[in-house]
Design a protein around this motif. Structure first.
Motif, PDB file in Angstrom:
ATOM      1  N   THR A 128      37.309  37.135  48.286  1.00 21.94           N
ATOM      2  CA  THR A 128      38.526  36.353  47.803  1.00 21.94           C
ATOM      3  C   THR A 128      38.224  35.189  47.390  1.00 21.94           C
ATOM      4  N   GLN A 136      41.296  37.532  35.726  1.00 18.63           N
ATOM      5  CA  GLN A 136      41.543  38.489  34.476  1.00 18.63           C
ATOM      6  C   GLN A 136      40.121  39.237  34.607  1.00 18.63           C
ATOM      7  N   GLY A 137      39.620  39.536  35.596  1.00 19.20           N
ATOM      8  CA  GLY A 137      37.942  40.852  35.703  1.00 19.20           C
ATOM      9  C   GLY A 137      37.131  40.673  34.961  1.00 19.20           C
ATOM     10  N   GLN A 138      37.324  39.289  34.460  1.00 23.52           N
ATOM     11  CA  GLN A 138      35.992  39.365  33.450  1.00 23.52           C
ATOM     12  C   GLN A 138      35.091  38.732  34.207  1.00 23.52           C
ATOM     13  N   ARG A 139      33.870  39.350  34.448  1.00 27.72           N
ATOM     14  CA  ARG A 139      32.513  38.914  35.072  1.00 27.72           C
ATOM     15  C   ARG A 139      31.793  37.641  34.461  1.00 27.72           C
ATOM     16  N   THR A 192      34.162  42.814  49.099  1.00 25.32           N
ATOM     17  CA  THR A 192      34.888  41.551  48.859  1.00 25.32           C
ATOM     18  C   THR A 192      35.553  40.133  49.360  1.00 25.32           C
ATOM     19  N   ARG A 249      31.947  39.813  44.597  1.00 24.57           N
ATOM     20  CA  ARG A 249      32.045  40.967  44.577  1.00 24.57           C
ATOM     21  C   ARG A 249      30.296  41.749  44.955  1.00 24.57           C
ATOM     22  N   ILE A 298      33.482  36.742  39.892  1.00 23.72           N
ATOM     23  CA  ILE A 298      34.463  37.612  38.375  1.00 23.72           C
ATOM     24  C   ILE A 298      35.997  36.704  38.739  1.00 23.72           C
ATOM     25  N   ASP A 299      36.886  37.070  37.215  1.00 21.44           N
ATOM     26  CA  ASP A 299      37.971  35.777  37.574  1.00 21.44           C
ATOM     27  C   ASP A 299      38.981  36.642  37.946  1.00 21.44           C
TER      28      ASP A 299
END
Length: 96
Positions: free
Chosen positions: A92, A45-48, A90, A80, A42-43
């Motif tokens: 990061t 911005q929350g985009q998968r 998770t 994730r 996931i980036d």
């Protein structure tokens, strides 16, 4: 208290090289029990960006190359792991 029976607690995952420099990277997996999970990238911005499913046996200890087949954006990346029993983990990282 940590519930060691959760699948998330049966997997050790390490993403490398960090920071990620290209569009591919490796994850080292080690398991202490049989685990089944969905891996999601996931980036910031929350985009998968990418998903993959894994079923690993107890005692698995190896590197897995991840190639999302797209140009990964610079910045924050979230790795994730969502397990069959509903638990999650998770990690990061940063991509330069």
């Amino acid at each position: 208290m940590v519930n060691s029976s959760l699948q998330a607690n049966q997997l050790n995952a390490t993403v490398f090289e960090v920071p990620i420099k290209g569009n591919t990277f490796n994850i080292h997996f080690q398991t202490t029990a049989n685990v089944e999970f969905a891996y999601e990238l996931i980036d910031g911005q929350g985009q998968r960006l990418f998903t993959s499913r894994f079923k690993l046996k107890q005692g698995y200890d190896a590197n897995v190359a991840i190639d999302p087949q797209l140009s990964l954006p610079n910045g924050l990346l979230v790795h994730r792991f969502v397990f069959a029993d509903g638990s999650a983990k998770t990690i990061t990282t940063i991509k330069n």
